[in-house]
Design a protein around this motif. Structure first.
Motif, PDB file in Angstrom:
ATOM      1  N   TRP A  12       8.897  42.577  45.107  1.00  0.00           N
ATOM      2  CA  TRP A  12      10.143  41.807  45.250  1.00  0.00           C
ATOM      3  C   TRP A  12      10.930  42.273  46.475  1.00  0.00           C
ATOM      4  N   PHE A  13      11.013  43.596  46.639  1.00  0.00           N
ATOM      5  CA  PHE A  13      11.781  44.132  47.762  1.00  0.00           C
ATOM      6  C   PHE A  13      11.024  44.011  49.087  1.00  0.00           C
ATOM      7  N   ALA A  14       9.686  43.814  49.008  1.00  0.00           N
ATOM      8  CA  ALA A  14       8.890  43.693  50.242  1.00  0.00           C
ATOM      9  C   ALA A  14       8.918  42.274  50.806  1.00  0.00           C
ATOM     10  N   ARG A  15       9.559  41.354  50.121  1.00  0.00           N
ATOM     11  CA  ARG A  15       9.610  39.965  50.618  1.00  0.00           C
ATOM     12  C   ARG A  15      10.343  39.903  51.950  1.00  0.00           C
ATOM     13  N   PRO A  16       9.910  38.991  52.849  1.00  0.00           N
ATOM     14  CA  PRO A  16      10.628  38.874  54.116  1.00  0.00           C
ATOM     15  C   PRO A  16      12.071  38.407  53.879  1.00  0.00           C
ATOM     16  N   GLY A  17      12.965  38.988  54.635  1.00  0.00           N
ATOM     17  CA  GLY A  17      14.358  38.528  54.589  1.00  0.00           C
ATOM     18  C   GLY A  17      15.171  39.082  53.443  1.00  0.00           C
ATOM     19  N   VAL A  18      14.594  39.998  52.658  1.00  0.00           N
ATOM     20  CA  VAL A  18      15.342  40.502  51.512  1.00  0.00           C
ATOM     21  C   VAL A  18      16.492  41.395  52.003  1.00  0.00           C
ATOM     22  N   VAL A  19      17.649  41.263  51.366  1.00  0.00           N
ATOM     23  CA  VAL A  19      18.824  42.055  51.750  1.00  0.00           C
ATOM     24  C   VAL A  19      18.966  43.200  50.752  1.00  0.00           C
ATOM     25  N   ALA A  20      18.680  44.426  51.228  1.00  0.00           N
ATOM     26  CA  ALA A  20      18.767  45.581  50.326  1.00  0.00           C
ATOM     27  C   ALA A  20      20.225  45.847  49.969  1.00  0.00           C
ATOM     28  N   GLY A  21      20.466  46.257  48.738  1.00  0.00           N
ATOM     29  CA  GLY A  21      21.816  46.643  48.325  1.00  0.00           C
ATOM     30  C   GLY A  21      22.678  45.475  47.876  1.00  0.00           C
ATOM     31  N   ALA A  22      22.121  44.267  47.885  1.00  0.00           N
ATOM     32  CA  ALA A  22      22.886  43.120  47.384  1.00  0.00           C
ATOM     33  C   ALA A  22      22.174  42.596  46.153  1.00  0.00           C
ATOM     34  N   GLY A  23      22.899  42.351  45.105  1.00  0.00           N
ATOM     35  CA  GLY A  23      22.268  41.805  43.900  1.00  0.00           C
ATOM     36  C   GLY A  23      21.481  42.851  43.146  1.00  0.00           C
ATOM     37  N   PHE A  24      20.185  42.593  43.000  1.00  0.00           N
ATOM     38  CA  PHE A  24      19.359  43.435  42.137  1.00  0.00           C
ATOM     39  C   PHE A  24      19.119  44.823  42.727  1.00  0.00           C
ATOM     40  N   LEU A  25      19.317  45.833  41.903  1.00  0.00           N
ATOM     41  CA  LEU A  25      19.014  47.218  42.263  1.00  0.00           C
ATOM     42  C   LEU A  25      18.490  47.874  40.984  1.00  0.00           C
ATOM     43  N   PRO A  26      17.285  48.465  41.040  1.00  0.00           N
ATOM     44  CA  PRO A  26      16.741  49.024  39.787  1.00  0.00           C
ATOM     45  C   PRO A  26      17.449  50.315  39.385  1.00  0.00           C
ATOM     46  N   SER A  27      17.662  50.493  38.095  1.00  0.00           N
ATOM     47  CA  SER A  27      18.196  51.761  37.592  1.00  0.00           C
ATOM     48  C   SER A  27      17.033  52.746  37.413  1.00  0.00           C
ATOM     49  N   ASP A  28      17.299  53.889  36.826  1.00  0.00           N
ATOM     50  CA  ASP A  28      16.259  54.894  36.593  1.00  0.00           C
ATOM     51  C   ASP A  28      15.670  54.605  35.209  1.00  0.00           C
ATOM     52  N   TYR A  29      14.557  53.870  35.211  1.00  0.00           N
ATOM     53  CA  TYR A  29      14.060  53.346  33.932  1.00  0.00           C
ATOM     54  C   TYR A  29      13.609  54.440  32.977  1.00  0.00           C
ATOM     55  N   GLU A  30      12.996  55.488  33.532  1.00  0.00           N
ATOM     56  CA  GLU A  30      12.529  56.550  32.638  1.00  0.00           C
ATOM     57  C   GLU A  30      13.726  57.256  31.978  1.00  0.00           C
ATOM     58  N   LEU A  31      14.759  57.519  32.764  1.00  0.00           N
ATOM     59  CA  LEU A  31      15.955  58.167  32.208  1.00  0.00           C
ATOM     60  C   LEU A  31      16.618  57.268  31.163  1.00  0.00           C
ATOM     61  N   VAL A  32      16.701  55.977  31.457  1.00  0.00           N
ATOM     62  CA  VAL A  32      17.329  55.054  30.499  1.00  0.00           C
ATOM     63  C   VAL A  32      16.493  55.014  29.213  1.00  0.00           C
ATOM     64  N   TYR A  33      15.164  54.982  29.360  1.00  0.00           N
ATOM     65  CA  TYR A  33      14.295  54.954  28.183  1.00  0.00           C
ATOM     66  C   TYR A  33      14.505  56.207  27.329  1.00  0.00           C
ATOM     67  N   ARG A  34      14.533  57.359  27.988  1.00  0.00           N
ATOM     68  CA  ARG A  34      14.678  58.621  27.249  1.00  0.00           C
ATOM     69  C   ARG A  34      16.025  58.676  26.521  1.00  0.00           C
ATOM     70  N   THR A  35      17.068  58.164  27.164  1.00  0.00           N
ATOM     71  CA  THR A  35      18.396  58.178  26.527  1.00  0.00           C
ATOM     72  C   THR A  35      18.440  57.183  25.368  1.00  0.00           C
ATOM     73  N   LEU A  36      17.823  56.038  25.575  1.00  0.00           N
ATOM     74  CA  LEU A  36      17.774  55.039  24.494  1.00  0.00           C
ATOM     75  C   LEU A  36      16.985  55.570  23.303  1.00  0.00           C
TER      76      LEU A  36
END
Ligand SMILES: C[S@@+](CC[C@H](N)C(=O)[O-])C[C@H]1O[C@@H](n2cnc3c(N)ncnc32)[C@H](O)[C@@H]1O
Length: 207
Positions: free
Chosen positions: A33-57
């Motif tokens: 998704w982030f490798a697509r041409p023209g993608v603007v980093a830091g706008a909209g979608f940004l992944p969280s730390d999934y392993e940390l979120v899983y462990r806390t959940l």
């Protein structure tokens, strides 16, 4: 309607192989998704730390067996939603970006995960009109139709809400949760600086 902080340490036990496989697929698809041409980093979608979120959940799951329903506000690729479904929650995701909704549904389908992802806003329509902070520096879309009716759920139906707000939005998210969630519900937020924090909505003392 105060929110009290909960101490939830991340469960250090190894992740089950189903979670590892799901996370690997989520990371590969997110990278594409982030490798697509023209993608603007830091706008909209940004992944969280999934392993940390899983462990806390997983810690929360063990500590609060009565909690059953979870909503991911701004569910992006649906990674947290999918992990929460693997932990046994009844999971809903709300995402404003239609392409991300499609990707997350495909990911859940490929892993046979029962998650409902709806396109729309997690900001309740009446909240957006009346209560939002006007001077807020926000990346969250604060206007437009909310998605709760389509899910046949209200914000107050969820036992847990997970969100990854931009730092300037954290107070706004807590305020929305404080005003609209049910008593006893838990808000989990991720921040790149603070990690995962948890708050429970409790009645005012003396009520
Ligand atoms: C920081 S990303 C977090 C994504 C995901 N929760 C995660 O942890 O990887 C925030 C997401 O919220 C979405 N978003 C922004 N405003 C929204 C709104 N009002 N309703 C639903 N989604 C929204 C964005 O498109 C983006 O995917």
């Amino acid at each position: 309607m105060p929110l009290v902080s909960l101490e939830l340490a991340a469960d250090p036990a190894p992740l089950p192989s189903a979670a590892v496989q799901f996370l690997q697929a989520a990371m590969v698809r997110t990278a594409a998704w982030f490798a697509r041409p023209g993608v603007v980093a830091g706008a909209g979608f940004l992944p969280s730390d999934y392993e940390l979120v899983y462990r806390t959940l997983r810690t929360l799951r063990a500590a609060d067996r009565h909690a059953r329903t979870l909503c991911e506000w701004g569910s992006g690729f649906g990674a947290v939603a999918g992990l929460a479904a693997q932990l046994g929650y009844a999971v809903y995701g709300i995402e404003i970006d239609a392409e991300l909704v499609a990707h997350s549904r495909a990911l859940h389908q490929d892993f046979d995960l029962d998650v409902t992802v709806v396109q729309g806003s997690f900001v309740p329509e009446d909240y957006a009109r009346r209560e939002r902070l006007s001077d807020l520096d926000t990346r969250t879309v604060m206007s437009g139709p909310d998605a709760y009716a389509e899910m046949d759920m209200a914000l107050s139906d969820f036992d847990i809400v997970f969100a990854y707000p931009w730092p300037t939005e954290e107070e706004q998210y807590r305020d929305m949760f404080r005003r609209r969630a049910d008593y006893g519900a838990v808000l989990l937020t991720y921040s790149s600086e603070e990690g995962v924090r948890a708050y429970r909505k409790v009645p005012k003392r003396g009520l």
